[in-house]
Design a protein around this motif. Structure first.
Motif, PDB file in Angstrom:
ATOM      1  N   GLU A 431       0.275  -1.192   0.193  1.00 29.48           N
ATOM      2  CA  GLU A 431      -0.203  -0.542   0.532  1.00 29.48           C
ATOM      3  C   GLU A 431       1.073   1.381  -0.117  1.00 29.48           C
ATOM      4  O   GLU A 431       1.339   1.518   0.589  1.00 29.48           O
ATOM      5  CB  GLU A 431      -0.900  -0.109   1.136  1.00 29.48           C
ATOM      6  N   MET A 432       0.688   1.653  -1.098  1.00 30.03           N
ATOM      7  CA  MET A 432       1.715   3.321  -1.181  1.00 30.03           C
ATOM      8  C   MET A 432       0.678   4.287  -1.069  1.00 30.03           C
ATOM      9  O   MET A 432       1.480   5.492  -0.576  1.00 30.03           O
ATOM     10  CB  MET A 432       2.840   3.664  -3.106  1.00 30.03           C
ATOM     11  N   GLY A 433      -1.011   4.359  -1.054  1.00 30.53           N
ATOM     12  CA  GLY A 433      -1.200   5.939  -1.210  1.00 30.53           C
ATOM     13  C   GLY A 433      -2.809   4.859  -0.818  1.00 30.53           C
ATOM     14  O   GLY A 433      -2.971   4.160  -1.246  1.00 30.53           O
ATOM     15  N   HIS A 434      -3.278   6.348  -0.015  1.00 30.97           N
ATOM     16  CA  HIS A 434      -5.011   5.958   0.743  1.00 30.97           C
ATOM     17  C   HIS A 434      -5.679   6.997   0.282  1.00 30.97           C
ATOM     18  O   HIS A 434      -4.774   7.836   0.933  1.00 30.97           O
ATOM     19  CB  HIS A 434      -4.857   4.984   1.427  1.00 30.97           C
ATOM     20  N   ILE A 435      -6.850   6.919  -0.980  1.00 27.21           N
ATOM     21  CA  ILE A 435      -7.352   7.914  -0.729  1.00 27.21           C
ATOM     22  C   ILE A 435      -8.778   8.207   0.086  1.00 27.21           C
ATOM     23  O   ILE A 435      -9.000   6.867  -0.512  1.00 27.21           O
ATOM     24  CB  ILE A 435      -7.764   8.761  -2.238  1.00 27.21           C
ATOM     25  N   PHE A 436      -9.293   8.337   0.580  1.00 23.47           N
ATOM     26  CA  PHE A 436     -10.375   8.128   1.521  1.00 23.47           C
ATOM     27  C   PHE A 436     -11.700   9.764   1.452  1.00 23.47           C
ATOM     28  O   PHE A 436     -11.231  10.229   0.978  1.00 23.47           O
ATOM     29  CB  PHE A 436     -10.791   8.394   2.993  1.00 23.47           C
ATOM     30  N   GLN A 437     -12.865   9.202   1.408  1.00 23.78           N
ATOM     31  CA  GLN A 437     -14.110  10.282   1.269  1.00 23.78           C
ATOM     32  C   GLN A 437     -14.784  10.515   2.689  1.00 23.78           C
ATOM     33  O   GLN A 437     -15.018   9.491   3.082  1.00 23.78           O
ATOM     34  CB  GLN A 437     -15.219  10.814   0.318  1.00 23.78           C
ATOM     35  N   LEU A 438     -14.070  10.857   3.451  1.00 29.69           N
ATOM     36  CA  LEU A 438     -14.120  10.693   4.756  1.00 29.69           C
ATOM     37  C   LEU A 438     -15.805  11.112   5.641  1.00 29.69           C
ATOM     38  O   LEU A 438     -15.905  10.890   5.913  1.00 29.69           O
ATOM     39  CB  LEU A 438     -13.509  12.047   6.090  1.00 29.69           C
ATOM     40  N   GLY A 439     -16.091  12.056   4.044  1.00 32.83           N
ATOM     41  CA  GLY A 439     -17.549  12.603   4.418  1.00 32.83           C
ATOM     42  C   GLY A 439     -17.307  13.629   5.514  1.00 32.83           C
ATOM     43  O   GLY A 439     -16.475  14.583   6.548  1.00 32.83           O
ATOM     44  N   ARG A 440     -18.669  14.018   6.841  1.00 33.54           N
ATOM     45  CA  ARG A 440     -18.751  14.458   7.616  1.00 33.54           C
ATOM     46  C   ARG A 440     -18.167  13.983   9.099  1.00 33.54           C
ATOM     47  O   ARG A 440     -18.658  14.679  10.395  1.00 33.54           O
ATOM     48  CB  ARG A 440     -20.389  14.946   7.563  1.00 33.54           C
ATOM     49  N   LYS A 441     -17.721  12.799   9.054  1.00 31.40           N
ATOM     50  CA  LYS A 441     -17.981  12.417  10.216  1.00 31.40           C
ATOM     51  C   LYS A 441     -16.515  13.361  11.821  1.00 31.40           C
ATOM     52  O   LYS A 441     -17.128  13.366  12.968  1.00 31.40           O
ATOM     53  CB  LYS A 441     -16.894  10.869  10.363  1.00 31.40           C
ATOM     54  N   TYR A 442     -15.781  14.178  11.352  1.00 35.04           N
ATOM     55  CA  TYR A 442     -14.832  14.686  10.930  1.00 35.04           C
ATOM     56  C   TYR A 442     -15.499  15.783  12.169  1.00 35.04           C
ATOM     57  O   TYR A 442     -15.198  16.448  12.679  1.00 35.04           O
ATOM     58  CB  TYR A 442     -14.056  14.720  11.514  1.00 35.04           C
ATOM     59  N   ALA A 443     -16.112  16.611  10.454  1.00 32.77           N
ATOM     60  CA  ALA A 443     -16.397  18.077  11.265  1.00 32.77           C
ATOM     61  C   ALA A 443     -17.435  17.897  12.150  1.00 32.77           C
ATOM     62  O   ALA A 443     -17.217  18.996  13.011  1.00 32.77           O
ATOM     63  CB  ALA A 443     -16.500  18.385   9.702  1.00 32.77           C
ATOM     64  N   GLU A 444     -17.892  16.914  12.200  1.00 33.50           N
ATOM     65  CA  GLU A 444     -19.199  16.961  12.907  1.00 33.50           C
ATOM     66  C   GLU A 444     -18.582  16.442  14.784  1.00 33.50           C
ATOM     67  O   GLU A 444     -19.089  17.390  15.294  1.00 33.50           O
ATOM     68  CB  GLU A 444     -20.073  15.627  12.391  1.00 33.50           C
ATOM     69  N   ALA A 445     -17.721  15.720  15.087  1.00 31.88           N
ATOM     70  CA  ALA A 445     -17.741  15.074  15.869  1.00 31.88           C
ATOM     71  C   ALA A 445     -16.612  16.843  16.596  1.00 31.88           C
ATOM     72  O   ALA A 445     -16.664  16.513  17.969  1.00 31.88           O
ATOM     73  CB  ALA A 445     -16.316  14.249  15.481  1.00 31.88           C
ATOM     74  N   LEU A 446     -16.045  17.515  15.219  1.00 35.93           N
ATOM     75  CA  LEU A 446     -15.215  18.619  15.914  1.00 35.93           C
ATOM     76  C   LEU A 446     -16.380  19.886  16.086  1.00 35.93           C
ATOM     77  O   LEU A 446     -15.495  20.595  15.756  1.00 35.93           O
ATOM     78  CB  LEU A 446     -13.985  18.516  15.322  1.00 35.93           C
ATOM     79  N   GLY A 447     -17.152  19.954  15.244  1.00 30.12           N
ATOM     80  CA  GLY A 447     -17.670  20.944  14.281  1.00 30.12           C
ATOM     81  C   GLY A 447     -17.884  21.683  14.171  1.00 30.12           C
ATOM     82  O   GLY A 447     -17.589  23.341  14.407  1.00 30.12           O
ATOM     83  N   LEU A 448     -16.756  21.516  12.646  1.00 30.10           N
ATOM     84  CA  LEU A 448     -16.306  22.528  11.593  1.00 30.10           C
ATOM     85  C   LEU A 448     -17.776  22.533  10.677  1.00 30.10           C
ATOM     86  O   LEU A 448     -18.022  21.944   9.919  1.00 30.10           O
ATOM     87  CB  LEU A 448     -15.017  21.827  10.565  1.00 30.10           C
ATOM     88  N   LYS A 449     -18.520  23.830  10.992  1.00 35.64           N
ATOM     89  CA  LYS A 449     -19.440  25.180  10.180  1.00 35.64           C
ATOM     90  C   LYS A 449     -18.935  25.359   9.407  1.00 35.64           C
ATOM     91  O   LYS A 449     -18.507  26.291  10.216  1.00 35.64           O
ATOM     92  CB  LYS A 449     -20.638  24.461  11.161  1.00 35.64           C
ATOM     93  N   VAL A 450     -19.973  25.719   8.293  1.00 42.69           N
ATOM     94  CA  VAL A 450     -19.566  26.803   8.016  1.00 42.69           C
ATOM     95  C   VAL A 450     -20.740  27.490   7.043  1.00 42.69           C
ATOM     96  O   VAL A 450     -21.992  26.856   7.041  1.00 42.69           O
ATOM     97  CB  VAL A 450     -18.861  27.344   6.500  1.00 42.69           C
TER      98      VAL A 450
END
Ligand code: ATP
Ligand code: MG
Length: 590
Positions: A431-450
């Motif tokens: 495995e050399m690289g990994h790309i993810f669509q994280l979605g809103r999991k981290y933004a929700e947990a940490l309250g990243l809203k605009v």
């Protein structure tokens, strides 16, 4: 070379498992500081910088901006996303003098999310892509092969921030294209495969695997173009079957049926089936595991699968969560569950069944998950929960039920691709690289809203993208080295050309220095072997060090020529001294 901080070694390091590891140490590129922790020496550092340069150029090309986070990070953000615990033993946790908890960053989703939250507040600020190239720390259970799996390693990690799904898709695609360029420039033969998202969470994700027999990852491909890490292969559920004609279940003596093989031959002898002989795939094997979760919970799990299949532990880990420790049931575990008769476990004693009022399974009950082949109407021979006895014609949905499905059997060559695109072939990769669509999991947990266009607060959607930068150094070495040493592609080589002066004559030394200097002033990076060593030693070193082009200055001078060697192909050409600079610039021109 007479000044360069390098010592080539004649002996392999004792712990070297793979050629790349052996040669990187023997050629004086890296030194081990502790298990899975390496020091970069001048030559190795030049290769690492070259990989970083390629990665930087391609990140900048898609508009990602470089930042650099500390590696020493506070606990709180990781607590908020649950990863302080979920990461389990792989996380290096440290305390400061006041007893405060810190960690050494294994990956930085939390910090990037908080940084953007700190500074940005409007949809007008997005999209945004940030990246860093930085040391990461993971207390790997099995550090391996030098740089390939380190406990400290260099990763490029980037993160995209978008207002909506369409934006995330665009950011993801841009990264995907950038990765294609990066791994092509690194000269790696690679495949892009569907992946599971592991500790990261989130949905769509793909891995870039370098094709390598020594790789730790197994991937599948089908003639119709399906590719996936075996961990991510999701076999479809078998079709349900009618079972009106299946006789009632009956328990039979099956002495000496310790293995599936002996069970099948006994079944055919004692209980011949009406339509065809019993085969291993008619037996239902129930395998028991104890799962030690990172938060300290211990959970028993039974998996029911056709007897001709095995549980693939890596696939199971990927499903359960990589930080959980999964061990087979021990004798003590069996003793603690007296209903289980080792070797004769049947589904009748497994599963939570009807949950009690408080939604808690009955004490001592064991979660029972079955393979997607085990569906309503399928008919099985399986353990009768009594020593020496099996039950026949036990029908799923009629005689037993499971708590759910789990697809963790070993994938075999020839298994059908889940998308119907033909039989699967298996191969190994790194495995050399990994790309993810994280979605809103981290933004929700940490309250990243605009604020969106209508002045409404919306949660940002994110992607996360990693490249194993130090792993790439090893992977390229692994796929290019030969039995004499390293063989660098031009873009990664510490020096483009190594000039080797052979013999003791002053004239040779002077000419070699002159050639090296003439190349240097044109911007070519040249390593001059000006040591007072025998030609044999110098040639062997040049081969170990692996610069792509070697210029030998020696006896040929009498005829006005030097020899130009190609490290990869071994080809040797005599070139007139007067033309050597032009000749080499021609070679390097592309
Ligand atoms: P692996 O499955 O090999 O443990 P991972 O899926 O845990 O890797 P990611 O979190 O996706 O790794 O990290 C991004 C990239 O960092 C990986 O694709 C890999 O190239 C690299 N990487 C991960 N762990 C290590 C390590 N221990 N040593 C060197 N490189 C690593
Ligand atoms: Mg990964």
């Amino acid at each position: 070379m007479s000044e360069l901080f390098v010592r080539t070694l004649r002996e392999d390091p004792a712990d070297a498992e793979l050629p790349s590891h052996r040669w990187l140490v023997r050629a004086g590129y890296i030194r081990r500081a502790a298990p899975g922790i390496y020091t970069w020496l001048p030559l190795g550092l030049r290769v690492l910088r070259n990989v970083e340069r390629i990665v930087r150029e391609e990140m900048e090309a898609i508009g990602a901006q470089e930042v650099s986070f500390p590696a020493l990070l506070p606990r709180e953000p990781y607590e908020l996303t649950g990863r302080w615990t979920e990461y389990g033993d792989a996380l290096f946790r440290v305390k400061d003098r006041k007893g405060g908890d810190y960690l050494l960053g294994p990956t930085h989703e939390e910090l990037f999310t908080l940084l953007v939250k700190d500074l940005y507040g409007s949809y007008k600020d997005l999209p945004l892509a940030l990246y860093q190239i930085q040391n990461k720390y993971r207390d790997e259970a099995r550090p391996r092969a030098g740089l390939l799996r380190g406990r400290e390693f260099v990763m490029k990690d980037s993160y995209s921030f978008d207002i909506d799904d369409a934006g995330l898709q665009k950011s993801y695609d841009a990264h995907r294209d950038a990765y294609i360029k990066i791994f092509t420039r690194l000269g790696l033969e690679y495949v892009i495969v569907q992946a599971t998202s592991g500790a990261m969470g989130g949905s769509a994700s793909e891995e870039f695997l370098a094709v390598a027999e020594n790789g730790e990852d197994t991937y599948v491909r089908s003639p119709g173009g399906y590719t996936a890490n075996v961990e991510a292969v999701a076999r479809p559920r078998a079709a349900e079957q009618p079972y009106d004609d299946v006789p009632a279940a009956h328990v039979e003596d099956t002495p000496d049926s310790a293995t599936i093989e002996t069970l099948v031959s006994q079944a055919n002898e004692l209980q011949p089936r009406e339509d065809r002989p019993w085969q291993a795939s008619d037996t239902l094997k129930n395998v028991l595991f104890m799962i030690n979760h990172p938060d300290g919970r211990r959970e028993a799990l039974a998996i029911g699968l056709p007897g001709d299949r095995e549980v693939d532990l890596k696939r199971l880990e990927a499903q359960v969560g990589e930080s959980a420790e999964i061990v087979p049931f021990s004798d003590e575990d069996f003793a603690a569950h007296p209903k289980l008769v080792k070797g004769y476990v049947g589904p009748q004693v497994l599963g939570f069944g009807e949950l009690a009022d408080d939604d808690q399974p009955a004490p001592g009950s064991i979660r029972y998950l079955v393979d997607p082949e085990v569906v309503t109407g399928t008919r099985w021979v399986t353990g009768a929960n009594e020593p020496g006895k099996h039950v026949f014609d036990l029908v799923c949905g009629r005689d037993f039920t499971a708590d759910g499905t789990i697809d963790v059997v070993e994938i075999r060559a020839g298994d059908p691709a889940p998308d119907g695109s033909g039989p699967l072939a298996l191969a190994r990769g790194m495995e050399m690289g990994h790309i993810f669509q994280l979605g809103r999991k981290y933004a929700e947990a940490l309250g990243l809203k605009v604020l969106d266009e209508n002045g409404k607060l919306v949660t940002v959607t994110m992607g996360s993208y990693g490249v194993g930068v130090s792993r790439a150094v090893a992977a390229v070495a692994e796929t290019t080295c030969d039995d004499k040493g390293l063989v660098w592609p031009r873009e990664l080589a510490p020096f483009a050309v190594q000039v080797v002066a052979t013999g003791k004559s002053e004239e040779v030394a002077a000419k070699a220095a002159e050639i090296a200097e003439a190349l240097s002033v044109t911007g070519v990076e040249v390593l001059l072997d000006d040591r007072k060593a025998s030609p044999g030693v110098k040639f062997a070193d040049a081969e170990i060090l692996g610069m792509p082009t070697i210029v030998v200055v020696g006896k040929g001078l009498a005829d006005g020529v030097v020899e130009v060697r190609d490290r990869a192909t071994g080809q040797r050409d005599d070139v007139a001294v007067a033309e050597v600079t032009d000749h080499l610039l021609g070679l390097l021109g592309d």
